[in-house]
Scaffold this motif. Sequence first.
Motif, short mmCIF file in Angstrom:
data_model
loop_
_atom_site.label_atom_id
_atom_site.label_comp_id
_atom_site.label_asym_id
_atom_site.label_seq_id
_atom_site.Cartn_x
_atom_site.Cartn_y
_atom_site.Cartn_z
N MET A 36 58.77 26.22 21.01
CA MET A 36 59.77 25.39 21.69
C MET A 36 61.19 25.82 21.32
SD MET A 36 58.44 23.35 23.80
CE MET A 36 56.90 22.61 24.22
N GLY A 37 61.34 26.58 20.25
CA GLY A 37 62.65 27.08 19.87
C GLY A 37 62.98 28.43 20.50
N PHE A 38 62.00 29.06 21.15
CA PHE A 38 62.24 30.36 21.78
C PHE A 38 63.08 30.18 23.04
CE2 PHE A 38 58.00 32.23 20.06
CZ PHE A 38 58.56 32.35 18.81
N THR A 39 63.75 31.26 23.42
CA THR A 39 64.54 31.24 24.65
C THR A 39 64.08 32.39 25.54
OG1 THR A 39 66.24 32.63 23.64
CG2 THR A 39 66.55 30.23 23.49
N GLY A 40 64.51 32.36 26.77
CA GLY A 40 64.14 33.40 27.71
C GLY A 40 63.18 32.87 28.76
N LYS A 41 62.91 33.72 29.76
CA LYS A 41 62.10 33.31 30.90
C LYS A 41 60.67 32.97 30.49
CE LYS A 41 60.76 34.52 35.56
NZ LYS A 41 60.86 35.44 36.66
N LYS A 42 60.03 33.80 29.67
CA LYS A 42 58.64 33.53 29.25
C LYS A 42 58.57 32.24 28.44
CE LYS A 42 56.68 38.17 29.27
NZ LYS A 42 56.01 39.19 28.46
N ALA A 43 59.55 32.03 27.58
CA ALA A 43 59.57 30.82 26.76
C ALA A 43 59.75 29.59 27.65
CB ALA A 43 60.68 30.89 25.72
N MET A 44 60.63 29.69 28.63
CA MET A 44 60.84 28.57 29.54
C MET A 44 59.57 28.26 30.32
SD MET A 44 62.71 26.16 30.63
CE MET A 44 64.35 26.53 30.05
N PHE A 46 56.49 28.80 29.32
CA PHE A 46 55.58 28.16 28.38
C PHE A 46 55.93 26.68 28.23
CE2 PHE A 46 54.80 26.51 24.14
CZ PHE A 46 53.43 26.72 24.01
N LYS A 47 57.20 26.39 28.04
CA LYS A 47 57.63 25.01 27.85
C LYS A 47 57.32 24.16 29.06
CE LYS A 47 61.43 26.44 24.87
NZ LYS A 47 62.88 26.46 24.70
N LEU A 48 57.61 24.69 30.24
CA LEU A 48 57.35 23.94 31.47
C LEU A 48 55.85 23.71 31.68
CD1 LEU A 48 59.97 25.62 33.82
CD2 LEU A 48 60.06 23.31 32.84
N GLU A 49 55.05 24.72 31.42
CA GLU A 49 53.61 24.55 31.56
C GLU A 49 53.07 23.56 30.54
OE1 GLU A 49 49.47 27.12 31.78
OE2 GLU A 49 51.36 28.17 31.55
N TYR A 50 53.57 23.62 29.32
CA TYR A 50 53.16 22.69 28.28
C TYR A 50 53.46 21.25 28.71
CZ TYR A 50 52.75 20.49 23.69
OH TYR A 50 52.39 19.68 22.66
N ILE A 51 54.65 21.02 29.20
CA ILE A 51 55.04 19.67 29.64
C ILE A 51 54.16 19.22 30.79
CG2 ILE A 51 56.90 18.36 30.77
CD1 ILE A 51 58.85 20.14 29.08
N GLN A 52 53.92 20.11 31.75
CA GLN A 52 53.09 19.77 32.91
C GLN A 52 51.67 19.40 32.47
OE1 GLN A 52 52.60 23.02 35.62
NE2 GLN A 52 51.52 21.81 37.12
#
Length: 78
Positions: A36-44, A46-52
């Motif tokens: 969750m502390g990572f940045t960039g397109k792949k990190a985003m 991951f975060k969006l999929e995790y939330i979903q």
Amino acid sequence: MLNFEQMFYESSYLDSYDRSQRMYIMNRDGFTLLAMGFTGKKAMNFKLEYIQLFNKMEQSLKHLDFSNPDTVLMLAQN
């Protein structure tokens, strides 16, 4: 409340020269916290999929009858 020490802990391994090297082991919650502390397109992504997926899981749990022992047993076995 999650405990940070339960998510990450120090260990060691022997490298190819038979030297002890420090390593850190993390569980799934530790990985999620780190990611969750990572940045960039792949990190985003991951975060969006995790939330979903978390929201989907939450919705599916709302429909369960937790007063039914069979439901609790079924969840414990999975």
